[in-house]
Scaffold this motif. Sequence first.
Motif, PDB file in Angstrom:
ATOM      1  N   VAL A  42      -0.818  -0.462  10.677  1.00  0.00           N
ATOM      2  CA  VAL A  42      -0.995   0.226   9.392  1.00  0.00           C
ATOM      3  C   VAL A  42       0.370   0.599   8.818  1.00  0.00           C
ATOM      4  CG1 VAL A  42      -1.894   2.305   8.268  1.00  0.00           C
ATOM      5  CG2 VAL A  42      -3.309   1.075   9.920  1.00  0.00           C
ATOM      6  N   LEU A  43       1.232   1.153   9.648  1.00  0.00           N
ATOM      7  CA  LEU A  43       2.561   1.576   9.200  1.00  0.00           C
ATOM      8  C   LEU A  43       3.381   0.404   8.664  1.00  0.00           C
ATOM      9  CD1 LEU A  43       3.433   4.049  12.091  1.00  0.00           C
ATOM     10  CD2 LEU A  43       3.044   4.672   9.700  1.00  0.00           C
ATOM     11  N   LYS A  44       3.244  -0.763   9.275  1.00  0.00           N
ATOM     12  CA  LYS A  44       4.031  -1.928   8.851  1.00  0.00           C
ATOM     13  C   LYS A  44       3.708  -2.351   7.419  1.00  0.00           C
ATOM     14  CE  LYS A  44       4.938  -4.112  13.341  1.00  0.00           C
ATOM     15  NZ  LYS A  44       4.701  -5.327  14.177  1.00  0.00           N
ATOM     16  N   PHE A  45       2.481  -2.099   6.988  1.00  0.00           N
ATOM     17  CA  PHE A  45       2.089  -2.495   5.638  1.00  0.00           C
ATOM     18  C   PHE A  45       2.592  -1.542   4.559  1.00  0.00           C
ATOM     19  CE2 PHE A  45      -1.228  -5.244   7.554  1.00  0.00           C
ATOM     20  CZ  PHE A  45      -1.152  -6.343   6.704  1.00  0.00           C
ATOM     21  N   LEU A  46       2.852  -0.282   4.931  1.00  0.00           N
ATOM     22  CA  LEU A  46       3.124   0.736   3.922  1.00  0.00           C
ATOM     23  C   LEU A  46       4.428   0.480   3.179  1.00  0.00           C
ATOM     24  CD1 LEU A  46       2.050   4.010   5.757  1.00  0.00           C
ATOM     25  CD2 LEU A  46       0.820   2.786   3.958  1.00  0.00           C
ATOM     26  N   ARG A  47       4.421   0.835   1.917  1.00  0.00           N
ATOM     27  CA  ARG A  47       5.617   0.680   1.088  1.00  0.00           C
ATOM     28  C   ARG A  47       6.568   1.847   1.328  1.00  0.00           C
ATOM     29  NH1 ARG A  47       2.890   2.139  -4.792  1.00  0.00           N
ATOM     30  NH2 ARG A  47       3.272   4.400  -4.731  1.00  0.00           N
ATOM     31  N   GLN A  48       7.740   1.763   0.748  1.00  0.00           N
ATOM     32  CA  GLN A  48       8.731   2.836   0.821  1.00  0.00           C
ATOM     33  C   GLN A  48       8.106   4.156   0.368  1.00  0.00           C
ATOM     34  OE1 GLN A  48      11.990   2.214   1.677  1.00  0.00           O
ATOM     35  NE2 GLN A  48      12.799   4.273   1.375  1.00  0.00           N
ATOM     36  N   GLY A  49       8.246   5.189   1.198  1.00  0.00           N
ATOM     37  CA  GLY A  49       7.701   6.504   0.842  1.00  0.00           C
ATOM     38  C   GLY A  49       6.207   6.631   1.028  1.00  0.00           C
ATOM     39  N   GLY A  50       5.585   5.651   1.691  1.00  0.00           N
ATOM     40  CA  GLY A  50       4.142   5.685   1.888  1.00  0.00           C
ATOM     41  C   GLY A  50       3.703   6.729   2.904  1.00  0.00           C
ATOM     42  N   SER A  84       5.638   9.095   5.668  1.00  0.00           N
ATOM     43  CA  SER A  84       5.078  10.402   6.012  1.00  0.00           C
ATOM     44  C   SER A  84       3.841  10.213   6.869  1.00  0.00           C
ATOM     45  CB  SER A  84       4.700  11.185   4.745  1.00  0.00           C
ATOM     46  OG  SER A  84       5.835  11.428   3.946  1.00  0.00           O
ATOM     47  N   LEU A  85       3.687  11.061   7.868  1.00  0.00           N
ATOM     48  CA  LEU A  85       2.501  11.053   8.727  1.00  0.00           C
ATOM     49  C   LEU A  85       1.745  12.352   8.513  1.00  0.00           C
ATOM     50  CD1 LEU A  85       3.899   9.666  12.112  1.00  0.00           C
ATOM     51  CD2 LEU A  85       3.071   8.413  10.123  1.00  0.00           C
ATOM     52  N   ARG A  86       0.464  12.227   8.177  1.00  0.00           N
ATOM     53  CA  ARG A  86      -0.363  13.400   7.934  1.00  0.00           C
ATOM     54  C   ARG A  86      -1.638  13.300   8.770  1.00  0.00           C
ATOM     55  NH1 ARG A  86       0.421  15.729   2.936  1.00  0.00           N
ATOM     56  NH2 ARG A  86      -0.953  17.367   3.754  1.00  0.00           N
ATOM     57  N   GLY A  87      -2.377  14.382   8.803  1.00  0.00           N
ATOM     58  CA  GLY A  87      -3.646  14.392   9.516  1.00  0.00           C
ATOM     59  C   GLY A  87      -4.740  14.960   8.640  1.00  0.00           C
ATOM     60  N   PHE A  88      -5.980  14.588   8.934  1.00  0.00           N
ATOM     61  CA  PHE A  88      -7.113  15.134   8.185  1.00  0.00           C
ATOM     62  C   PHE A  88      -8.231  15.468   9.154  1.00  0.00           C
ATOM     63  CE2 PHE A  88     -11.160  14.940   5.945  1.00  0.00           C
ATOM     64  CZ  PHE A  88     -10.898  15.729   4.838  1.00  0.00           C
ATOM     65  N   TRP A  89      -8.767  16.679   9.008  1.00  0.00           N
ATOM     66  CA  TRP A  89      -9.906  17.138   9.793  1.00  0.00           C
ATOM     67  C   TRP A  89     -10.875  17.812   8.840  1.00  0.00           C
ATOM     68  CZ3 TRP A  89     -10.042  22.003  13.385  1.00  0.00           C
ATOM     69  CH2 TRP A  89     -11.221  21.996  14.128  1.00  0.00           C
ATOM     70  N   LEU A  90     -12.050  17.210   8.671  1.00  0.00           N
ATOM     71  CA  LEU A  90     -12.998  17.698   7.674  1.00  0.00           C
ATOM     72  C   LEU A  90     -13.396  19.143   7.931  1.00  0.00           C
ATOM     73  CD1 LEU A  90     -14.790  16.910   5.208  1.00  0.00           C
ATOM     74  CD2 LEU A  90     -16.617  16.460   6.864  1.00  0.00           C
ATOM     75  N   GLN A  91     -13.578  19.522   9.195  1.00  0.00           N
ATOM     76  CA  GLN A  91     -14.021  20.885   9.490  1.00  0.00           C
ATOM     77  C   GLN A  91     -13.017  21.915   8.964  1.00  0.00           C
ATOM     78  OE1 GLN A  91     -16.434  21.451  12.632  1.00  0.00           O
ATOM     79  NE2 GLN A  91     -16.194  23.662  12.775  1.00  0.00           N
ATOM     80  N   PRO A 137       0.820  -1.221   0.000  1.00  0.00           N
ATOM     81  CA  PRO A 137       0.000   0.000   0.000  1.00  0.00           C
ATOM     82  C   PRO A 137       0.855   1.272   0.000  1.00  0.00           C
ATOM     83  CG  PRO A 137      -0.756  -1.545   1.665  1.00  0.00           C
ATOM     84  CD  PRO A 137       0.566  -2.048   1.187  1.00  0.00           C
ATOM     85  N   ALA A 138       0.403   2.249  -0.777  1.00  0.00           N
ATOM     86  CA  ALA A 138       1.050   3.557  -0.794  1.00  0.00           C
ATOM     87  C   ALA A 138       0.448   4.488   0.241  1.00  0.00           C
ATOM     88  CB  ALA A 138       0.907   4.185  -2.178  1.00  0.00           C
ATOM     89  N   LEU A 139      -0.774   4.163   0.688  1.00  0.00           N
ATOM     90  CA  LEU A 139      -1.521   5.073   1.546  1.00  0.00           C
ATOM     91  C   LEU A 139      -2.229   4.280   2.631  1.00  0.00           C
ATOM     92  CD1 LEU A 139      -2.444   8.068   1.857  1.00  0.00           C
ATOM     93  CD2 LEU A 139      -4.329   7.548   0.296  1.00  0.00           C
ATOM     94  N   GLY A 140      -2.180   4.788   3.847  1.00  0.00           N
ATOM     95  CA  GLY A 140      -2.851   4.139   4.973  1.00  0.00           C
ATOM     96  C   GLY A 140      -3.697   5.129   5.741  1.00  0.00           C
ATOM     97  N   PHE A 141      -4.737   4.633   6.384  1.00  0.00           N
ATOM     98  CA  PHE A 141      -5.649   5.478   7.152  1.00  0.00           C
ATOM     99  C   PHE A 141      -5.761   4.937   8.572  1.00  0.00           C
ATOM    100  CE2 PHE A 141      -7.250   5.566   2.715  1.00  0.00           C
ATOM    101  CZ  PHE A 141      -6.883   6.872   2.419  1.00  0.00           C
ATOM    102  N   ASN A 142      -5.653   5.842   9.538  1.00  0.00           N
ATOM    103  CA  ASN A 142      -5.673   5.479  10.950  1.00  0.00           C
ATOM    104  C   ASN A 142      -6.724   6.294  11.685  1.00  0.00           C
ATOM    105  OD1 ASN A 142      -4.895   4.830  13.712  1.00  0.00           O
ATOM    106  ND2 ASN A 142      -3.812   6.796  13.696  1.00  0.00           N
ATOM    107  N   CYS A 143      -7.679   5.595  12.314  1.00  0.00           N
ATOM    108  CA  CYS A 143      -8.652   6.289  13.169  1.00  0.00           C
ATOM    109  C   CYS A 143      -8.673   5.693  14.561  1.00  0.00           C
ATOM    110  CB  CYS A 143     -10.051   6.214  12.549  1.00  0.00           C
ATOM    111  SG  CYS A 143     -10.771   4.561  12.535  1.00  0.00           S
TER     112      CYS A 143
END
Length: 374
Positions: A273-281, A307-314, A258-264
Amino acid sequence: MGSVRLVALKGRLAASFFNGSLRGFQRNPTLSIRCLSSNMSPPSKAVVYEQQGPPDQVIRVIDLPPVEIRESDVCVKMLAAPINPSDINRIEGVYPVRPPVPAIGGYEGVGEVQSLGSAVRGLSPGDWVIPSPLSSGTWQTYVVKEESAWHKVSTDIPAEYAATVTVNPLTALRMLEDFNKLNSGDAIVQNGATSIVGQCIIQLARIQGIHSINIIRDRVGSEEVKERLKKLGADEVYTESQLEIKNVKSLLGGLPEPALGFNCVGGNSATLVLKFLRQGGTMVTYGGMAKKPVTVSTSSFIFKDLSLRGFWLQKWMSSERAKDSRPMIDYLLDLVRRGELKYEMELVPFEDFHVALDKALGKLGSHPKQVLTF
């Protein structure tokens, strides 16, 4: 609550019907006199709280008097409104953005246009509308807001989907499109796959030809849960205990990393989730149900360049984004209409609000999203 205090609260809430605050009343104490003339809304029953705190302790259901419908206003009879975790957090006082108290609960929902101000041109009685941008005060039988605050939606879909389309499905859509460019044949990985966002990610990914690897918590009936998610389009579903092996990628089979993972969830579930990610995911965090921090190994940064990012819909919907989101909402509702997007919900009559609240708080075991019907 004493009778004098209750009358005062009702008056303040009626005066602030538009924005859930007391400021309008404080600026114009003659508002209640002016409301006696012209077009008026019906009386409303509302879920209110005078102070932040435990929802089951601070919430009351009260009757509110009619309010004036001004020339650019639309009076909407609510049809359905969900109880979202963010609604509970606002009442508790722990959410970053919350209305001043006393306030009416609820931030999302769908209603039917009841009556219009004289200057309204884009809506008609009988139309279905949702608040856009999201705004407080949907846990009541009638809501009055300016025409610009409403987005017209189709009436040929179940009301509960129109009521819930913005917070969860739109979050899923934006997270799939806003971080890494995904192509057909790519893969994503996520925890919290049974949540509505998780269910939507599975289905939206499938529509785009993207594989999904899904992590669920260990529970009674986990095999049935796996089958339900696979029917939605999940490629693989694992419990957390199944992933307690050194090389989780050995489970991928023919699926790409996976190139992209989602954590809630956070905690150990985020680490999986991080363990599954590919290089540069990239892993995007949009919730923290376990109330545990996300811990990342040094090697994940140095050798895998994750990379670790965050998302907040508001935040995403700030400023002009509300109008930008309306075609996306229409797209999601069209998928619902075609049977390509569905998720679990439990409908509860508005008069049974406290039962729905107890279920949403987890006091009565695990339940699907609680949606109030009016």
